[in-house]
Write a protein that holds these residues in place. Structure first.
Motif, PDB file in Angstrom:
ATOM      1  N   VAL A  62      15.010  13.785 -32.831  1.00 17.99           N
ATOM      2  CA  VAL A  62      15.569  14.650 -33.875  1.00 17.99           C
ATOM      3  C   VAL A  62      16.607  13.887 -34.701  1.00 17.99           C
ATOM      4  N   THR A  63      17.433  13.110 -34.021  1.00 16.85           N
ATOM      5  CA  THR A  63      18.468  12.361 -34.768  1.00 16.85           C
ATOM      6  C   THR A  63      17.810  11.361 -35.729  1.00 16.85           C
ATOM      7  N   ALA A  64      16.706  10.749 -35.295  1.00 16.36           N
ATOM      8  CA  ALA A  64      16.011   9.795 -36.169  1.00 16.36           C
ATOM      9  C   ALA A  64      15.443  10.516 -37.392  1.00 16.36           C
ATOM     10  N   GLU A 166      18.730   6.146 -27.743  1.00 18.49           N
ATOM     11  CA  GLU A 166      18.544   6.410 -26.310  1.00 18.49           C
ATOM     12  C   GLU A 166      18.493   7.915 -26.209  1.00 18.49           C
ATOM     13  N   ASP A 167      17.325   8.467 -25.979  1.00 17.81           N
ATOM     14  CA  ASP A 167      17.089   9.902 -26.184  1.00 17.81           C
ATOM     15  C   ASP A 167      17.543  10.248 -27.599  1.00 17.81           C
ATOM     16  N   GLU A 168      18.555  11.103 -27.727  1.00 20.09           N
ATOM     17  CA  GLU A 168      18.991  11.458 -29.082  1.00 20.09           C
ATOM     18  C   GLU A 168      20.198  10.618 -29.534  1.00 20.09           C
ATOM     19  N   LYS A 169      20.707   9.807 -28.626  1.00 15.04           N
ATOM     20  CA  LYS A 169      21.900   9.022 -28.948  1.00 15.04           C
ATOM     21  C   LYS A 169      21.564   7.883 -29.922  1.00 15.04           C
ATOM     22  N   VAL A 170      22.410   7.680 -30.917  1.00 14.98           N
ATOM     23  CA  VAL A 170      22.166   6.662 -31.938  1.00 14.98           C
ATOM     24  C   VAL A 170      23.022   5.427 -31.665  1.00 14.98           C
TER      25      VAL A 170
END
Ligand code: AMP
Ligand code: MG
Length: 305
Positions: A62-64, A166-170
């Motif tokens: 989602v963040t991407a 990393e998962d949603e972490k940017v």
């Protein structure tokens, strides 16, 4: 020419790229050869439409997706788990592929005409200053590449910001054309992991990169002027301050504008490097916004590392 698996220099808003069919190993090999680039240094894959990303990556966090919506087309590269269709040669064997939609009208048109994406690192010999005009490309790689598409001087002038997830972490791997502050406005606080010199994930992270061939020192200008007072000094300055005891002075931006400075950086480094000064010195610019990417490039070009 690209359809015949040849390499072509293309304009982008960051720097000129050396492009080839990203899905064809023979074509991609030609890029490594022309640049003298080590095979452990992976390439960015360029696409002409946001939706094309699904052809090459397994999933988009989602963040991407938010970052794509905010900054594409633009100087932001996303590193995501690759689909099999992307050759290992492009990613240097990594399970993830770096992908970007560049913001240049000619290149976007080209990408939309082609039935394949383009792998394209900067169109310069490995480790040297990146090209921001077609002429820079011609001067350094002209005899190695059959075609240069001239799209005028690069608008941004420094390479793309590279992020992985990393998962949603940017996680920011390379500082570049989209400032970290802008990314944080979209996805909140991010981690910055540049400068990992051993076995770098992003070779823009190699400590010596973007380097002039002449001695080049970055730091306090007054100290450096004193240290090299017996030499012919070329000074790369920023803003209005003038110094008299140099042979040559360039200004990244007389108005102290960081966008102008980014745009001028590689051109001025080249000019300084081909001038007749003995030593090039520069000060760091304010460490904010695009200034962080500029300072990163200055630091990596620095002789003292
Ligand atoms: P260049 O255009 O010469 O700066 O090269 C493209 C840059 O993209 C490389 O130097 C790497 O820093 C980065 N890159 C490409 N693929 C990957 C990947 N799979 N993982 C991390 N970084 C990558
Ligand atoms: Mg490069």
């Amino acid at each position: 020419m690209l359809s015949q698996n040849e390499i072509v220099a293309i304009p982008t808003e960051t720097v000129y790229g050396l492009a080839a069919n990203a899905l064809n190993i023979g074509a991609v090999l030609k890029i490594f050869e022309a640049k003298n680039r080590p095979h452990f240094d992976p390439l960015i894959v360029h696409i002409g439409n946001k939706a094309d990303i699904d052809r090459y990556v397994l999933y988009v966090p989602v963040t991407a997706q938010k970052l794509m919506d905010a900054f594409w087309p633009g100087p932001l590269t996303l590193v995501l788990p690759k689909k099999e269709i992307v050759p290992d040669l492009v990613t240097s064997g990594l399970p993830e592929v770096a992908i970007r939609m560049p913001n240049h009208p000619l290149t976007l048109e080209l990408l939309r005409l082609l039935p394949f994406p383009l792998a394209a690192p900067s169109a310069n010999p490995f480790g040297y200053i990146s090209p921001t005009t077609a002429k820079h490309v011609e001067e350094q790689l002209g005899d190695k590449i059959p075609y240069i598409l001239d799209g005028g001087p690069a608008n941004i002038g420094v390479e793309s910001t590279i992020v992985r997830f990393e998962d949603e972490k940017v996680i920011v791997l390379r500082l570049g054309g989209i400032p970290v502050e802008e990314i944080e406005k979209i996805v909140g606080k991010v981690e910055v992991q540049v400068n990992q010199n051993i076995n770098p994930i992003a070779p823009g992270q190699l400590s010596s990169h973007y380097a002039p061939r002449k001695p080049f020192y970055v730091g306090d200008i007054a100290d450096l002027l004193n240290e090299f007072k017996d030499k012919k000094i070329g000074l790369i300055n920023f803003g209005k301050a003038l110094y008299s005891n140099t042979s040559w002075q360039w200004n990244l931006s007389p108005e102290a504008d960081l966008h102008d400075a980014a745009k001028n950086l590689f051109r001025i480094l080249r000019e300084a490097d081909t001038s007749d000064v003995d030593v090039i010195i520069a000060g760091y610019v304010p460490d904010e916004g695009l200034g962080k990417a500029i300072n990163d490039r200055l630091k990596r070009g620095n002789y003292k590392l």
